[in-house]
Every structure is written in structure tokens, then in C-alpha cells.
Design a protein around this motif. Structure first.
Motif, PDB file in Angstrom:
ATOM      1  N   ASN A  28       0.782  -1.121   0.050  1.00 50.81           N
ATOM      2  CA  ASN A  28      -0.103  -0.006   0.167  1.00 50.81           C
ATOM      3  C   ASN A  28       0.961   1.290   0.133  1.00 50.81           C
ATOM      4  O   ASN A  28       1.787   1.479   0.949  1.00 50.81           O
ATOM      5  N   CYS A  29       0.783   2.043  -1.008  1.00 55.95           N
ATOM      6  CA  CYS A  29       1.806   3.205  -1.156  1.00 55.95           C
ATOM      7  C   CYS A  29       1.105   4.393  -0.737  1.00 55.95           C
ATOM      8  O   CYS A  29       0.231   4.739  -1.141  1.00 55.95           O
ATOM      9  N   HIS A  30       2.042   5.254   0.069  1.00 51.98           N
ATOM     10  CA  HIS A  30       1.307   6.514   0.676  1.00 51.98           C
ATOM     11  C   HIS A  30       2.085   7.791  -0.101  1.00 51.98           C
ATOM     12  O   HIS A  30       1.982   8.617   0.664  1.00 51.98           O
ATOM     13  N   CYS A  31       2.844   7.420  -1.083  1.00 53.31           N
ATOM     14  CA  CYS A  31       3.682   8.471  -1.515  1.00 53.31           C
ATOM     15  C   CYS A  31       2.972   9.594  -2.313  1.00 53.31           C
ATOM     16  O   CYS A  31       1.625   9.182  -2.624  1.00 53.31           O
ATOM     17  N   ASN A  32       3.429  10.930  -2.208  1.00 44.24           N
ATOM     18  CA  ASN A  32       2.498  11.668  -2.831  1.00 44.24           C
ATOM     19  C   ASN A  32       2.471  11.765  -4.508  1.00 44.24           C
ATOM     20  O   ASN A  32       1.597  12.589  -4.923  1.00 44.24           O
ATOM     21  N   ASN A  33       3.400  11.072  -5.044  1.00 46.38           N
ATOM     22  CA  ASN A  33       3.288  10.892  -6.520  1.00 46.38           C
ATOM     23  C   ASN A  33       2.119   9.859  -6.766  1.00 46.38           C
ATOM     24  O   ASN A  33       0.947  10.362  -7.684  1.00 46.38           O
ATOM     25  N   CYS A  34       2.012   8.976  -6.093  1.00 41.78           N
ATOM     26  CA  CYS A  34       0.659   8.032  -6.477  1.00 41.78           C
ATOM     27  C   CYS A  34      -0.589   8.860  -5.982  1.00 41.78           C
ATOM     28  O   CYS A  34      -1.735   8.870  -6.752  1.00 41.78           O
ATOM     29  N   ARG A  35      -0.347   9.564  -4.780  1.00 38.78           N
ATOM     30  CA  ARG A  35      -1.535  10.012  -4.358  1.00 38.78           C
ATOM     31  C   ARG A  35      -2.177  11.140  -5.342  1.00 38.78           C
ATOM     32  O   ARG A  35      -3.379  11.226  -5.440  1.00 38.78           O
ATOM     33  N   ALA A  44      -3.095   0.867  -3.272  1.00 38.73           N
ATOM     34  CA  ALA A  44      -2.786  -0.455  -3.110  1.00 38.73           C
ATOM     35  C   ALA A  44      -2.231  -1.052  -4.485  1.00 38.73           C
ATOM     36  O   ALA A  44      -2.843  -0.887  -5.509  1.00 38.73           O
ATOM     37  N   TRP A  45      -0.959  -1.768  -4.395  1.00 34.90           N
ATOM     38  CA  TRP A  45      -0.218  -2.057  -5.682  1.00 34.90           C
ATOM     39  C   TRP A  45       0.080  -3.600  -5.584  1.00 34.90           C
ATOM     40  O   TRP A  45       0.292  -3.872  -4.581  1.00 34.90           O
ATOM     41  N   THR A  46      -0.147  -4.707  -6.862  1.00 30.83           N
ATOM     42  CA  THR A  46       0.189  -5.684  -6.876  1.00 30.83           C
ATOM     43  C   THR A  46       1.352  -5.767  -7.900  1.00 30.83           C
ATOM     44  O   THR A  46       1.080  -5.359  -9.059  1.00 30.83           O
TER      45      THR A  46
END
Ligand SMILES: [Zn+2]
Ligand SMILES: [Zn+2]
Length: 123
Positions: A28-35, A44-46
Motif C-alpha cells: 500500500n503506497c502512501h507517496c504523494n506521487n501516487c496520491r 494498493a499495488w500488486t
């Protein structure tokens, strides 16, 4: 030819994909780029081997980020589908939410926790 085990696609159904192997990792990515790119508080990434992944239907739009990664999304409905980082050429990250059975791929770790919004719960 190996059989497709897991499938997914965008909201409108114009883009479909599948992969043949078990994921390398789920996170589960919390980075601001993904956000910002995806418009969600965390993503969430697989993560699977790129060689096991294929597009089955339609062609997503590829967007190059300012970090030289590529994100793909459906040109019609906008669903975010994949992420390919420059430093990880043999793998592709798939948005767990676009899988047909996301309940089978729970995130096993949190990534980029220092960017986590205070109101987001951890995995
Ligand atoms: Zn779509
Ligand atoms: Zn991220």
C-alpha cells in the motif's frame, strides 16, 4: 504459452489485462506521487513480473511522470491501471483496485510511510 491466472481492467471495460504468475509483492503506497496521480489517499499495488503481464483488450494511455516512470490509465474512463518504474525494468505494478478479485491480494506492507496522511490507517 502460460495461462492467465488473474485478470483486471478499467471501470468502463474498454481496457482489460491479465497476468500468469503469483505477485512478487503487494504494498500500500502512501507517496504523494501516487496520491496525486490517482486521486486517492493511498494506493494498493500488486507487483508482478513484467513478462507475465499482458494487455488483453484495448490500449491504455501511457503517461510519463516527472520521475521518468510510466503510468497507464484508460483513455475513456480514467481508471489508473499500472506503474512502471525506471529502476525496475522487469516488473510492473498493477493497481490492486482494478483487479477483478482485489480481495485476494491484500497489501502486505506500507510504502513511503513518511508521506502518509495522518488520517489514513496503515495496513
Ligand atoms: Zn475504461
Ligand atoms: Zn507511490
Amino acid at each position: 504459452m502460460s495461462l492467465i491466472k488473474t485478470t483486471g481492467g478499467c471501470y468502463c471495460g474498454n481496457i482489460r489485462y491479465g497476468f500468469t504468475t503469483e505477485p512478487r509483492l503487494t504494498a500500500n503506497c502512501h507517496c504523494n506521487n501516487c496520491r496525486k496521480a490517482i486521486g486517492a489517499q493511498s494506493v494498493a499495488w500488486t507487483i508482478v513480473n513484467k513478462s507475465s503481464f499482458q494487455w488483453i483488450k484495448g490500449e491504455p494511455t501511457r503517461y510519463k511522470t516527472d520521475t521518468e516512470a510510466h503510468r497507464t490509465f484508460c483513455p475513456d474512463c480514467g481508471s489508473s491501471l499500472t506503474y512502471e518504474a525506471v529502476g525496475r525494468t522487469d516488473e510492473i505494478d498493477i493497481t490492486t483496485g482494478s483487479l477483478d478479485n482485489p480481495e485476494d491480494f491484500p497489501p502486505t506492507k506500507d510504502a513511503y510511510l513518511k508521506y502518509r496522511l495522518p488520517w489514513v490507517e496503515m495496513t
